[in-house]
Design a protein around this motif. Structure first.
Motif, PDB file in Angstrom:
ATOM      1  N   ALA A 106      -8.749  -1.256  -4.459  1.00  0.00           N
ATOM      2  CA  ALA A 106      -8.754  -2.727  -4.396  1.00  0.00           C
ATOM      3  C   ALA A 106      -7.373  -3.296  -4.065  1.00  0.00           C
ATOM      4  CB  ALA A 106      -9.284  -3.304  -5.708  1.00  0.00           C
ATOM      5  N   PRO A 107      -6.304  -2.927  -4.780  1.00  0.00           N
ATOM      6  CA  PRO A 107      -4.989  -3.475  -4.414  1.00  0.00           C
ATOM      7  C   PRO A 107      -4.521  -3.014  -3.034  1.00  0.00           C
ATOM      8  CG  PRO A 107      -4.777  -1.819  -6.143  1.00  0.00           C
ATOM      9  CD  PRO A 107      -6.225  -2.132  -6.026  1.00  0.00           C
ATOM     10  N   MET A 108      -4.968  -1.859  -2.573  1.00  0.00           N
ATOM     11  CA  MET A 108      -4.620  -1.418  -1.217  1.00  0.00           C
ATOM     12  C   MET A 108      -5.272  -2.325  -0.173  1.00  0.00           C
ATOM     13  SD  MET A 108      -4.696   2.750  -1.202  1.00  0.00           S
ATOM     14  CE  MET A 108      -3.704   3.715  -2.339  1.00  0.00           C
ATOM     15  N   LYS A 109      -6.509  -2.676  -0.408  1.00  0.00           N
ATOM     16  CA  LYS A 109      -7.206  -3.571   0.523  1.00  0.00           C
ATOM     17  C   LYS A 109      -6.554  -4.950   0.537  1.00  0.00           C
ATOM     18  CE  LYS A 109     -11.724  -1.290   0.139  1.00  0.00           C
ATOM     19  NZ  LYS A 109     -13.127  -1.420  -0.350  1.00  0.00           N
ATOM     20  N   GLU A 110      -6.080  -5.398  -0.642  1.00  0.00           N
ATOM     21  CA  GLU A 110      -5.398  -6.696  -0.701  1.00  0.00           C
ATOM     22  C   GLU A 110      -4.111  -6.667   0.122  1.00  0.00           C
ATOM     23  OE1 GLU A 110      -4.795  -7.856  -4.709  1.00  0.00           O
ATOM     24  OE2 GLU A 110      -6.936  -7.921  -5.219  1.00  0.00           O
ATOM     25  N   LEU A 111      -3.404  -5.534   0.076  1.00  0.00           N
ATOM     26  CA  LEU A 111      -2.183  -5.409   0.876  1.00  0.00           C
ATOM     27  C   LEU A 111      -2.500  -5.473   2.366  1.00  0.00           C
ATOM     28  CD1 LEU A 111      -0.074  -2.672  -0.976  1.00  0.00           C
ATOM     29  CD2 LEU A 111       0.483  -5.083  -0.699  1.00  0.00           C
ATOM     30  N   LEU A 112      -3.635  -4.916   2.747  1.00  0.00           N
ATOM     31  CA  LEU A 112      -4.028  -4.950   4.159  1.00  0.00           C
ATOM     32  C   LEU A 112      -4.255  -6.383   4.631  1.00  0.00           C
ATOM     33  CD1 LEU A 112      -6.545  -1.954   4.420  1.00  0.00           C
ATOM     34  CD2 LEU A 112      -4.273  -2.110   5.465  1.00  0.00           C
ATOM     35  N   GLN A 158       6.463   0.595  -2.123  1.00  0.00           N
ATOM     36  CA  GLN A 158       5.018   0.557  -1.916  1.00  0.00           C
ATOM     37  C   GLN A 158       4.498   1.899  -1.405  1.00  0.00           C
ATOM     38  OE1 GLN A 158       4.783  -2.771   0.817  1.00  0.00           O
ATOM     39  NE2 GLN A 158       4.250  -4.226  -0.820  1.00  0.00           N
ATOM     40  N   ILE A 159       5.186   2.463  -0.410  1.00  0.00           N
ATOM     41  CA  ILE A 159       4.767   3.751   0.157  1.00  0.00           C
ATOM     42  C   ILE A 159       4.793   4.840  -0.908  1.00  0.00           C
ATOM     43  CG2 ILE A 159       5.435   5.596   1.739  1.00  0.00           C
ATOM     44  CD1 ILE A 159       4.079   3.362   3.168  1.00  0.00           C
ATOM     45  N   ALA A 160       5.851   4.874  -1.733  1.00  0.00           N
ATOM     46  CA  ALA A 160       5.965   5.888  -2.782  1.00  0.00           C
ATOM     47  C   ALA A 160       4.827   5.774  -3.791  1.00  0.00           C
ATOM     48  CB  ALA A 160       7.313   5.767  -3.495  1.00  0.00           C
ATOM     49  N   GLU A 197      -0.253   3.221   6.801  1.00  0.00           N
ATOM     50  CA  GLU A 197      -0.383   4.266   5.780  1.00  0.00           C
ATOM     51  C   GLU A 197      -1.628   4.046   4.934  1.00  0.00           C
ATOM     52  OE1 GLU A 197       0.619   7.677   3.471  1.00  0.00           O
ATOM     53  OE2 GLU A 197       1.095   6.977   5.498  1.00  0.00           O
ATOM     54  N   ILE A 198      -1.891   2.788   4.586  1.00  0.00           N
ATOM     55  CA  ILE A 198      -3.089   2.476   3.788  1.00  0.00           C
ATOM     56  C   ILE A 198      -4.348   2.823   4.569  1.00  0.00           C
ATOM     57  CG2 ILE A 198      -4.431   0.616   2.737  1.00  0.00           C
ATOM     58  CD1 ILE A 198      -1.780  -0.746   2.034  1.00  0.00           C
ATOM     59  N   ASN A 199      -4.391   2.445   5.839  1.00  0.00           N
ATOM     60  CA  ASN A 199      -5.559   2.766   6.667  1.00  0.00           C
ATOM     61  C   ASN A 199      -5.758   4.272   6.792  1.00  0.00           C
ATOM     62  OD1 ASN A 199      -6.493   0.142   7.324  1.00  0.00           O
ATOM     63  ND2 ASN A 199      -4.852  -0.097   8.847  1.00  0.00           N
ATOM     64  N   ARG A 200      -4.669   5.005   6.747  1.00  0.00           N
ATOM     65  CA  ARG A 200      -4.750   6.453   6.909  1.00  0.00           C
ATOM     66  C   ARG A 200      -5.312   7.130   5.659  1.00  0.00           C
ATOM     67  NH1 ARG A 200      -2.000  11.069   5.936  1.00  0.00           N
ATOM     68  NH2 ARG A 200      -0.425   9.993   4.686  1.00  0.00           N
TER      69      ARG A 200
END
Length: 267
Positions: free
Chosen positions: A240-246, A223-225, A258-261
């Motif tokens: 959108a998929p990043m927000k879903e992961l959050l 996921q990070i990569a 990492e997503i928030n950053r």
């Protein structure tokens, strides 16, 4: 399912490179002993590979050299014998400038023929090299696709890594790697596929594959990569998929951090 002969032919590039395991090598050896078609194809592949190791030296053709020597000999025979010249200029002395011009013209024609022959040979050599390069790329592509579908995870990783051999991989190779990233059961294979596709992340096929993988991937390291590559290419559709992961409870805290950053960088 592939026929045995077709399967063996797909593995011949890897067989030549010696990257198969002992069992596979022994199986191919046994098949080659009984199959003249595959043995002939193996010989052709080895000839193709060895062609790159030979230097091509361009030299004048035998016909050009023979014509030059023949003209030179005729010119020698046409020269008059050395005699004592009278005080009065002879007809030869009067005409020698014309003879010199004839010789110079002959030499110029021979030199021109030599250069034309040399240019034609160079052109044929360039065409031969281009043909060999095309055939080599086809062999590498066959080897890569064969390794990617191998049952061994280490072989699949090896096949994925072969994309470095292609400056501009075609769509079939890119799609094969995207499928490895999306569907392979081995985490290391998926991660290697992400890293290999990073060099071609501006491709719409790769970009769409990254976004789709982010929505389905469960391993934090993969996921990070993927996130790092999507941020690097400024893929706004990845927000959108990043927000879903959050919002998902099973998302690891450091992945959420990492997503928030980086989320603000692509919105």
């Amino acid at each position: 399912m592939k026929k045995a002969k077709e399967h063996i032919k797909d593995l011949l590039p890897a067989y030549i490179d010696g990257i198969l395991n002992e069992e596979e090598m022994a199986s191919i050896d046994a098949h080659l002993n009984n199959c003249t078609s595959c043995a002939k194809e193996l010989k052709q592949l080895r000839t193709l590979f060895s062609a790159f190791e030979k230097e091509t030296i361009t030299k004048p053709s035998d016909s050009i050299r023979a014509n030059f020597l023949e003209a030179l000999e005729l010119e020698k025979q046409s020269k008059p014998k050395v005699i004592e010249l009278p005080n009065k200029p002879s007809s030869f002395q009067k005409s020698w400038p014309k003879n010199v011009l004839k010789v110079a013209a002959s030499i110029a024609l021979l030199a021109g023929a030599f250069m034309i022959g040399k240019l034609q040979q160079a052109k044929r050599s360039d065409m031969d090299i281009a043909t060999l390069e095309t055939e080599t790329l086809k062999v590498k592509q066959t080897a890569m696709l064969s390794l990617i579908d191998n049952q061994s995870a280490s072989k699949r990783i090896q096949g994925v890594s072969l994309i470095a051999e292609f400056e501009n991989p075609d769509e079939a190779i890119v799609e094969a790697l995207v499928n490895r990233m999306l569907l392979d059961e081995n985490i290391n294979v998926r991660l290697t596929a992400v890293e290999a596709l990073a060099a071609f992340a501006k491709s719409e096929t790769v970009k769409s594959g990254f976004i789709k993988a982010l929505a389905t991937e469960k391993d934090p390291s993969v996921q990070i990569a993927i996130i790092e590559n999507l941020v690097r290419i400024q893929a706004k559709k990845a927000a959108a998929p990043m927000k879903e992961l959050l919002e998902q409870e099973d998302t690891q805290p450091f992945v959420k951090d990492e997503i928030n950053r980086v989320l603000s960088q692509i919105i």
